[in-house]
Design a protein around this motif. Sequence first.
Motif: not given
Length: 124
Positions: A6, A20-22, A36, A95-96, A118
């Motif tokens: 993440e 946010l990116s994962c 998520w 969390y992803c 993250t």
Amino acid sequence: QVQLVESGGGLVQTGGSLRLSCAASGRTFSSRAMGWFRQAPGKEREFVAAISWSGGSTYYADSVKGRFTISRDNAKNTVYLQMNSLKPEDTAVYYCAARRAMGVTRTKDDYDYWGQGTQVTVSS
């Protein structure tokens, strides 16, 4: 095996936005449902949003509906969480998660792989 990383967390004021990116490893990303979750201090990890393997179905917790948007880019092996109108109660580690299966679910025990998280902090 799937690895999830993440990024995009940070400190933002109330009413602000974050994305946010994962990033996922593995060739089977496009066949997996993704989700998520978030965990605030002293609280259990809770569902935020989930998306089907195709992106055609999305689900949200009532607390974020209308403010957060989950999406995915299977060509980039990445899932996103756009967070708008952030509130102090959104403060948590995000969390992803990925499933082995294709079906999308809100239940954290149904997810097989997790990122390291993250931190998102929303100041009042």
